[in-house]
Motif scaffolding. Sequence first.
Motif, PDB file in Angstrom:
ATOM      1  N   ILE A 160       0.847  -1.208   0.000  1.00 15.81           N
ATOM      2  CA  ILE A 160       0.000   0.000   0.000  1.00 15.81           C
ATOM      3  C   ILE A 160       0.879   1.253   0.000  1.00 15.81           C
ATOM      4  O   ILE A 160       0.612   2.225  -0.724  1.00 15.81           O
ATOM      5  N   ASP A 161       1.979   1.225   0.768  1.00 11.17           N
ATOM      6  CA  ASP A 161       2.913   2.371   0.768  1.00 11.17           C
ATOM      7  C   ASP A 161       3.431   2.658  -0.634  1.00 11.17           C
ATOM      8  O   ASP A 161       3.652   3.796  -1.004  1.00 11.17           O
ATOM      9  N   GLU A 162       3.627   1.579  -1.395  1.00 12.97           N
ATOM     10  CA  GLU A 162       4.186   1.760  -2.745  1.00 12.97           C
ATOM     11  C   GLU A 162       3.111   2.087  -3.773  1.00 12.97           C
ATOM     12  O   GLU A 162       3.408   2.250  -4.952  1.00 12.97           O
ATOM     13  N   GLY A 163       1.851   2.128  -3.343  1.00 11.35           N
ATOM     14  CA  GLY A 163       0.815   2.629  -4.250  1.00 11.35           C
ATOM     15  C   GLY A 163      -0.200   1.619  -4.746  1.00 11.35           C
ATOM     16  O   GLY A 163      -0.996   1.938  -5.642  1.00 11.35           O
ATOM     17  N   ALA A 164      -0.228   0.398  -4.168  1.00  8.26           N
ATOM     18  CA  ALA A 164      -1.252  -0.565  -4.608  1.00  8.26           C
ATOM     19  C   ALA A 164      -2.638   0.015  -4.320  1.00  8.26           C
ATOM     20  O   ALA A 164      -2.872   0.589  -3.248  1.00  8.26           O
ATOM     21  N   THR A 165      -3.555  -0.131  -5.272  1.00  6.60           N
ATOM     22  CA  THR A 165      -4.897   0.435  -5.103  1.00  6.60           C
ATOM     23  C   THR A 165      -5.935  -0.643  -4.763  1.00  6.60           C
ATOM     24  O   THR A 165      -7.030  -0.342  -4.316  1.00  6.60           O
ATOM     25  N   THR A 166      -5.582  -1.902  -5.037  1.00  3.18           N
ATOM     26  CA  THR A 166      -6.445  -3.029  -4.642  1.00  3.18           C
ATOM     27  C   THR A 166      -5.559  -4.057  -3.957  1.00  3.18           C
ATOM     28  O   THR A 166      -4.463  -4.360  -4.441  1.00  3.18           O
ATOM     29  N   ILE A 167      -6.041  -4.570  -2.823  1.00  2.00           N
ATOM     30  CA  ILE A 167      -5.323  -5.655  -2.143  1.00  2.00           C
ATOM     31  C   ILE A 167      -6.233  -6.877  -2.168  1.00  2.00           C
ATOM     32  O   ILE A 167      -7.358  -6.840  -1.655  1.00  2.00           O
ATOM     33  N   ASN A 168      -5.715  -7.927  -2.795  1.00  2.00           N
ATOM     34  CA  ASN A 168      -6.497  -9.151  -2.947  1.00  2.00           C
ATOM     35  C   ASN A 168      -5.918 -10.209  -2.010  1.00  2.00           C
ATOM     36  O   ASN A 168      -4.710 -10.417  -1.977  1.00  2.00           O
ATOM     37  N   VAL A 169      -6.786 -10.863  -1.238  1.00  2.00           N
ATOM     38  CA  VAL A 169      -6.293 -11.851  -0.267  1.00  2.00           C
ATOM     39  C   VAL A 169      -6.726 -13.244  -0.723  1.00  2.00           C
ATOM     40  O   VAL A 169      -7.859 -13.668  -0.471  1.00  2.00           O
ATOM     41  N   PRO A 170      -5.850 -13.969  -1.416  1.00  2.00           N
ATOM     42  CA  PRO A 170      -6.286 -15.242  -1.997  1.00  2.00           C
ATOM     43  C   PRO A 170      -6.264 -16.418  -1.025  1.00  2.00           C
ATOM     44  O   PRO A 170      -5.349 -16.554  -0.209  1.00  2.00           O
ATOM     45  N   ASP A 171      -7.286 -17.249  -1.174  1.00  2.00           N
ATOM     46  CA  ASP A 171      -7.282 -18.562  -0.531  1.00  2.00           C
ATOM     47  C   ASP A 171      -6.851 -19.522  -1.645  1.00  2.00           C
ATOM     48  O   ASP A 171      -7.659 -20.258  -2.214  1.00  2.00           O
ATOM     49  N   THR A 172      -5.565 -19.482  -1.931  1.00  2.00           N
ATOM     50  CA  THR A 172      -5.000 -20.128  -3.120  1.00  2.00           C
ATOM     51  C   THR A 172      -5.300 -21.616  -3.211  1.00  2.00           C
ATOM     52  O   THR A 172      -5.531 -22.148  -4.293  1.00  2.00           O
ATOM     53  N   VAL A 173      -5.276 -22.296  -2.070  1.00  2.00           N
ATOM     54  CA  VAL A 173      -5.458 -23.756  -2.114  1.00  2.00           C
ATOM     55  C   VAL A 173      -6.828 -24.188  -1.586  1.00  2.00           C
ATOM     56  O   VAL A 173      -7.049 -25.363  -1.304  1.00  2.00           O
ATOM     57  N   GLY A 174      -7.748 -23.231  -1.459  1.00  2.00           N
ATOM     58  CA  GLY A 174      -9.120 -23.561  -1.057  1.00  2.00           C
ATOM     59  C   GLY A 174      -9.183 -24.212   0.311  1.00  2.00           C
ATOM     60  O   GLY A 174      -9.912 -25.189   0.512  1.00  2.00           O
TER      61      GLY A 174
END
Length: 525
Positions: A160-174
Amino acid sequence: MDPDRVLIFDTTLRDGEQSPGISLNTAEKLEIAHQLARLGVDVIEAGFPIASPGDFQAVQAIAREVHGPVIAGLARAHAADVDRAWEAVRDAERPRIHTFLSTSDIHIEHQLQSTREDVKGQARAAVAHAKALCEDVEFSPMDATRADVEFTAEVLRIAIDEGATTINVPDTVGYTMPDEYVAFLRSLYDLVPGLADVVLSVHCHDDLGLAVANSYAGIQAGARQVECAINGIGERAGNASLEEIVMLLHTRGEAVSLTTDVVTRELARTSRLVSRLTGYVVQPNKAIVGRNAFAHESGIHQDGVLKERSTYEIMDATTVGLDANSLVLGKHSGRHALREALQELGFAVDGQALNTAFKRFKEIADKKKQVSAMDLEALVTDELRDELRAYTLSWFDVEASSRRPPHATVELVTPDGETVRGDFTGDGPVDAIFRAINAATRREARLREFRIDSVTGGQDALGEASVVLEVAGQSAGGQGVSTDIIEAAALAYVRALSNAERRVAAAAASAEEATTADPQLTPTP
Ligand code: KIV
Ligand code: ZN
């Protein structure tokens, strides 16, 4: 942004396309992307541009030609990936770079063979680099739900400090469960104050059948973007199904007070298009878009629905577009009527494409009394399947009898323009023609899957075949449509063979590149 609006991020063309056996060409991906725009999704993740020249070309074509949604390209947290993603999406009206890096120790230790310190540095560099190129940057801490929440929070603060505008939190392995996911996201809100100023997104896989439930739990915890795919396709058990999330929010609108911009009447058609082009069948009892989703079998239910629909139906089939099949053409219909009908179905077909579609339409109308909307959809999507460098089927002969083994002869034109012929005596007519194609092309293709379906009901229905082949360790699918099921099967086989050969060539090219590149740059996310 309206706090009650949930953004729909469609990843059918990226995570969905990673499903085994799916091999979409650029024309097919463009058709799906245009349909997704018609459906009203907010973001189309068009692909993973560094994965192959074909992926890059498709993402770039979508970025240039599809208007409305944000067009995102995926990139690992490496400068070369980010550059390639930017190159592919930069011409979009609203481009996005989506970069990701694992934060779970399992991934850091075993896959990345790195350290938490390195991950922080890499995330910082990747987001900063992406931000220097593109205003809209999404960052995903991969495998977040199995990661230490404090460490994930640290990485997200950096992003976020570097400028990300969306943060996605994946449940990669379900792996997560709804209450656990809510707790994880709430901890992130506590630990990352900047999260309140960006869009929180959820991306859930369906390994335990919880992808939609987890996504909904994420929304309740504050997420306002859901990453999902049409028909729930995606890695392994797939992603959260777009149509289920959308119809959940639509049907339970009063209870949840949240909306999406999706045009729900386009859901059934989008589902059919994706199923047809990917060769992934929709199970009959699939929620929202399954053939039986609105069918009532028991007498008591039928009786109730006849008296009052709401007795056993919580949604109206028309809301998801399941009634839009009334359009019918016949053999006397002209080019103009066909063009109008196609336009009504959402296909803008003109010039040479219209001539080809008309020729196919006439051939079919001669054999079938009525050509329905479903038939036209099948025909037009079938036309998209032909590529420039591919095998084409010139003709075939099949002799089938219950007294002799069936025999097939085929003539094909190879991608290099050479005419080749082969013949074979097989166990059945379909087996004979498949083996005759192998003989003609001198390829050791192994049949992994074969399916035949009818596009509509009735004796003169069009047959739709789907084939998955394996050639030199690469599997690829192909589909074909015809009034003759042997021809549909042969077309599907020839297309699967062309797709598999393209994959073999791409794998060889990337293996060559990998010998000179960073070993961390593995080909798929
Ligand atoms: O499942 C996953 O973690 C992904 C990321 C690339 C977002 O698909
Ligand atoms: Zn995923």
